[in-house]
Design a protein around this motif. Structure first.
Motif, mmCIF file in Angstrom:
data_model
loop_
_atom_site.group_PDB
_atom_site.id
_atom_site.type_symbol
_atom_site.label_atom_id
_atom_site.label_comp_id
_atom_site.label_asym_id
_atom_site.label_seq_id
_atom_site.Cartn_x
_atom_site.Cartn_y
_atom_site.Cartn_z
ATOM 1 N N PHE A 159 0.850 -1.042 0.111
ATOM 2 C CA PHE A 159 -0.034 0.022 0.238
ATOM 3 C C PHE A 159 0.881 1.282 -0.036
ATOM 4 C CE2 PHE A 159 -2.656 3.386 1.561
ATOM 5 C CZ PHE A 159 -3.919 3.001 1.006
ATOM 6 N N TYR A 160 0.656 2.112 -0.961
ATOM 7 C CA TYR A 160 1.383 3.381 -1.329
ATOM 8 C C TYR A 160 0.438 4.559 -0.707
ATOM 9 C CZ TYR A 160 4.040 -0.024 -4.017
ATOM 10 O OH TYR A 160 4.879 -0.891 -4.561
ATOM 11 N N GLY A 161 0.800 5.008 0.408
ATOM 12 C CA GLY A 161 0.051 6.046 0.925
ATOM 13 C C GLY A 161 0.194 7.619 0.250
ATOM 14 N N GLU A 162 -0.961 8.097 -0.152
ATOM 15 C CA GLU A 162 -0.757 9.537 -1.190
ATOM 16 C C GLU A 162 -0.801 10.559 -0.024
ATOM 17 O OE1 GLU A 162 0.169 10.609 -4.022
ATOM 18 O OE2 GLU A 162 1.111 8.804 -3.979
ATOM 19 N N SER A 163 -2.086 10.808 0.642
ATOM 20 C CA SER A 163 -2.465 11.704 1.278
ATOM 21 C C SER A 163 -3.377 11.453 2.557
ATOM 22 C CB SER A 163 -2.978 12.852 0.520
ATOM 23 O OG SER A 163 -2.970 14.330 1.262
ATOM 24 N N MET A 164 -3.505 12.235 3.403
ATOM 25 C CA MET A 164 -4.528 12.120 4.379
ATOM 26 C C MET A 164 -5.114 13.350 4.926
ATOM 27 S SD MET A 164 -2.531 10.201 7.511
ATOM 28 C CE MET A 164 -1.195 11.069 8.440
ATOM 29 N N PHE A 165 -6.235 13.344 5.687
ATOM 30 C CA PHE A 165 -6.783 14.700 6.017
ATOM 31 C C PHE A 165 -7.419 14.557 7.471
ATOM 32 C CE2 PHE A 165 -10.470 13.247 4.159
ATOM 33 C CZ PHE A 165 -11.542 13.771 5.089
ATOM 34 N N SER A 166 -7.674 15.631 8.096
ATOM 35 C CA SER A 166 -8.506 15.545 9.311
ATOM 36 C C SER A 166 -9.480 16.775 9.207
ATOM 37 C CB SER A 166 -7.916 15.641 10.712
ATOM 38 O OG SER A 166 -7.177 14.523 11.053
ATOM 39 N N ALA A 167 -10.827 16.463 9.199
ATOM 40 C CA ALA A 167 -11.670 17.759 9.331
ATOM 41 C C ALA A 167 -12.088 17.951 10.609
ATOM 42 C CB ALA A 167 -12.927 17.253 8.590
ATOM 43 N N GLN A 168 -12.090 16.957 11.761
ATOM 44 C CA GLN A 168 -12.021 16.992 13.172
ATOM 45 C C GLN A 168 -10.805 16.644 13.557
ATOM 46 O OE1 GLN A 168 -15.564 15.880 14.952
ATOM 47 N NE2 GLN A 168 -16.848 16.654 13.225
ATOM 48 N N SER A 169 -10.304 17.059 14.791
ATOM 49 C CA SER A 169 -9.222 16.634 15.439
ATOM 50 C C SER A 169 -9.250 14.930 15.500
ATOM 51 C CB SER A 169 -9.105 17.263 16.941
ATOM 52 O OG SER A 169 -7.850 16.658 17.611
#
Length: 248
Positions: A159-169
């Motif tokens: 698995f090659y991670g590209e990006s991640m995000f948080s809209a809540q902590s």
């Protein structure tokens, strides 16, 4: 004379230069040009190479040394964070909101970052890979509100991670930890995290020499993966399963 990266031919099936030819400055820049066709992208990832560029630049291909990597059984969440998950009602799903995860990752503001490397061209390319069963997202929901997510590409059992995000902590931490949990259960040992930053290191990422990373990728990419969408495999998975165990 200053070294220059290789210029890729138009043929999407053409091989990439050996990663040992990547530049030291900037670290890992290997090639320029080409396209983001599925054939070229999958060939790149299979050899430890990924695209990373900004709007207005040509496509740039990278293989940095060292490489930032997570072991799927070694993602770290603090004890305090895990305790807080005991009563969390968030739900984790897979491949139910891939396009939205990519879009949010592209537009979310990050400290010290101007603009985004997830260009419209990149978004279209990864949606195409998702439609072909080669790109996946893990999504974190509070009710039906998307509060975190991660997406990446798979080749074999890598698995090659590209990006991640948080809209809540904590949303991205839950997405990453849930992804790692499932991959570990499926016998997938690694998540590529590409380039080091303090946040990734705090979550348990380690630096691998490029030679070791590329050799392991070559091994994992030949194994049978899990093609197609993963939503049925994951279902509605409670984030509270990542919580610390209750004391005896």
């Amino acid at each position: 004379m200053t070294a220059l990266p290789a210029l890729l031919p138009d043929d999407p099936e053409a091989p990439f230069p050996p990663v040992e030819q990547a530049l030291r400055q900037p670290d890992g820049l290997l090639a320029v040009g080409g396209d983001l066709s599925p054939a070229r992208l999958l060939n790149a990832y299979r050899h430890g190479i990924f695209p990373w560029y900004s709007q207005g630049q040509p496509i740039l291909w990278w293989s940095p040394d060292p490489r930032t990597v997570f072991a799927t059984d070694a993602v770290k969440l603090s004890s305090k964070f895990r305790r807080g998950l005991r009563h969390c009602d968030w739900t984790v799903r897979a491949d139910t909101a891939f396009d939205e995860v990519v879009e949010v990752c592209a537009r979310i503001r990050r400290p010290g970052q101007r603009g985004t490397w997830i260009t419209r061209e990149m978004q279209v390319a990864y949606r195409r890979l998702h439609a072909l069963g080669h790109a996946h997202s893990f999504e974190v929901f509070a009710g039906e509100q998307l509060v975190g997510g991660i997406y990446g590409v798979t080749v074999g059992r890598m698995f090659y991670g590209e990006s991640m995000f948080s809209a809540q902590s904590g949303g991205s931490k839950v997405a990453l930890a849930a992804l790692a949990h499932h991959l570990h259960e499926w016998g997938w040992p690694l998540i590529d995290a590409q380039v080091e930053n303090p946040h990734l290191i705090s979550l348990g990422a380690r630096l691998w020499p490029r030679q070791a990373f590329v050799a392991r990728v070559a091994e994992m990419a030949t194994l049978e993966g899990l093609p197609g969408r993963w939503n049925a495999r994951v279902g509605d998975w409670p984030a509270c399963r990542l919580a610390a165990p209750l004391p005896d």
